[in-house]
Design an enzyme around this catalytic site. Sequence first.
Site, PDB file in Angstrom:
ATOM      1  N   TYR A  35     -15.074  -0.049   7.624  1.00 33.70           N
ATOM      2  CA  TYR A  35     -13.662   0.225   7.914  1.00 33.70           C
ATOM      3  C   TYR A  35     -13.315  -0.159   9.353  1.00 33.70           C
ATOM      4  O   TYR A  35     -12.301  -0.811   9.618  1.00 33.70           O
ATOM      5  CB  TYR A  35     -13.388   1.709   7.670  1.00 33.70           C
ATOM      6  N   GLY A  92       0.811  -1.212   0.000  1.00 35.17           N
ATOM      7  CA  GLY A  92       0.000   0.000   0.000  1.00 35.17           C
ATOM      8  C   GLY A  92       0.840   1.256   0.000  1.00 35.17           C
ATOM      9  O   GLY A  92       0.543   2.220   0.714  1.00 35.17           O
ATOM     10  N   LYS A 123     -10.620  -2.983  10.899  1.00 35.40           N
ATOM     11  CA  LYS A 123      -9.511  -2.649  11.792  1.00 35.40           C
ATOM     12  C   LYS A 123      -9.607  -3.409  13.117  1.00 35.40           C
ATOM     13  O   LYS A 123      -8.588  -3.767  13.716  1.00 35.40           O
ATOM     14  CB  LYS A 123      -9.459  -1.145  12.028  1.00 35.40           C
ATOM     15  N   SER A 136       1.603   3.456  -2.510  1.00 33.76           N
ATOM     16  CA  SER A 136       1.467   4.413  -3.615  1.00 33.76           C
ATOM     17  C   SER A 136       1.083   5.804  -3.163  1.00 33.76           C
ATOM     18  O   SER A 136       1.341   6.787  -3.861  1.00 33.76           O
ATOM     19  CB  SER A 136       0.441   3.908  -4.630  1.00 33.76           C
ATOM     20  N   SER A 137       0.454   5.933  -1.991  1.00 33.35           N
ATOM     21  CA  SER A 137      -0.012   7.250  -1.553  1.00 33.35           C
ATOM     22  C   SER A 137      -0.190   7.256  -0.041  1.00 33.35           C
ATOM     23  O   SER A 137      -0.078   6.215   0.618  1.00 33.35           O
ATOM     24  CB  SER A 137      -1.344   7.615  -2.230  1.00 33.35           C
ATOM     25  N   SER A 160      -3.342  -0.434  11.907  1.00 30.39           N
ATOM     26  CA  SER A 160      -4.715  -0.405  12.375  1.00 30.39           C
ATOM     27  C   SER A 160      -5.159   1.052  12.333  1.00 30.39           C
ATOM     28  O   SER A 160      -4.901   1.761  11.365  1.00 30.39           O
ATOM     29  CB  SER A 160      -4.813  -0.998  13.784  1.00 30.39           C
ATOM     30  N   ASP A 182      -1.038  -6.393  -5.584  1.00 30.29           N
ATOM     31  CA  ASP A 182      -2.466  -6.333  -5.257  1.00 30.29           C
ATOM     32  C   ASP A 182      -2.703  -7.289  -4.102  1.00 30.29           C
ATOM     33  O   ASP A 182      -2.648  -8.511  -4.279  1.00 30.29           O
ATOM     34  CB  ASP A 182      -3.294  -6.731  -6.484  1.00 30.29           C
TER      35      ASP A 182
END
Length: 277
Positions: free
Chosen positions: A144, A9, A148, A11-12, A130, A52
Site C-alpha cells: 500500500y 472508488g 501511495k 462505493s464506500s 494519497s 473498474d
Amino acid sequence: MAQVALIAGASSGLGRAVAEKLAADGFIVYAGARSFASGKAAPEGCVPLVLDVTDHASVEAAVSFVLEREGRVDALVNCAARLTLGACEETSVEEFRQVMETNYVGLVRMTQAVLPAMRAQGAGRIVQFSSLNGLFGIPFQGAYIASKHAVEGFSDALALEVRRFGITVTVVSPGDCRGGSDVYRGHAAAATREKKSVYHFYYKAATEKIHRDETNGLAPEKVAAAVSKALRARHAPSRVVVAGFDQKIAVWLHDVLPGRLFRRVIEAYYAPKEFTR
C-alpha cells in the site's frame, strides 16, 4: 453553472463520503465503482457508474458516458484503492501487483482518460488520494505504501505538465479514518498471520495498533469536506493533509529528524516493547 465531478472508488469509505458531500454542495456527481454492477446503492444525490479502474475499456466507457451527457468533466477525484497488510517478505509479488494496479495504475488510467477533455475546455481539477503513508512508511503496509509513494511522484510530475492548460492537481493525504481497519484486516497476507511466521509477533502488535487508530480515527465526512473545499477554492491547493494532531506531528518529525532516528520513533510506536529496548 454546476460543476461536473467524476469520482472513482465511490462505493464506500472516503470515496462515498466525498461523492455525497460534493452532491450536497451542488456538484453534478458521477459516482464510479465496480460494486454498482451488483446492485449496490449509489451515494445519495449521485449518478452511479459501473467503473473498474483496472480495466481500460471500463474507464474509457465511464468517461465517455459523462462527456456524452454533460459535455465536460470539471473535477476528477481518484479514491479507488486496494489495501493489504503483511510483511514485505511474505506479501506475494502478485498481491503487490494487484495493489499497484488499483491504487496507482488505475489512478493513471483515470487521469489520462479525462485529460483530453480538460485540455479542450481549458480547465479542470484533479484530486489524487494519497495518504500520510505516501509521505513515510510504517510496518506491514509495504504494498500500500509503495503505491501511495508512486501516486505522490506521478502527481508532482503531472502538476508541472498540465498547469499551462488550466488544469490543477491536488494531492489529498488523509490520516487514520474510521472504517478503514476492517478493510485492512480482510486483505492480510496469509503467511504473516500464521504464528510460524518470523514476523508474526511484530505483525500482531502492529496490526492491533493500526486497528485501534482506525477505530478512533477521523470521520470520513471530515476528509470529504476538505476535498469539497479544495475543489471550490479559487486557487486549488497542491496538497491537503487531513489528520489528527498527533499524525500531523509525525509528518513534521519526518521532515526534521534524521532518517535513522525517525525510523526508531515509528518502530517504538508499532513494535512490541521487547523489540525496541
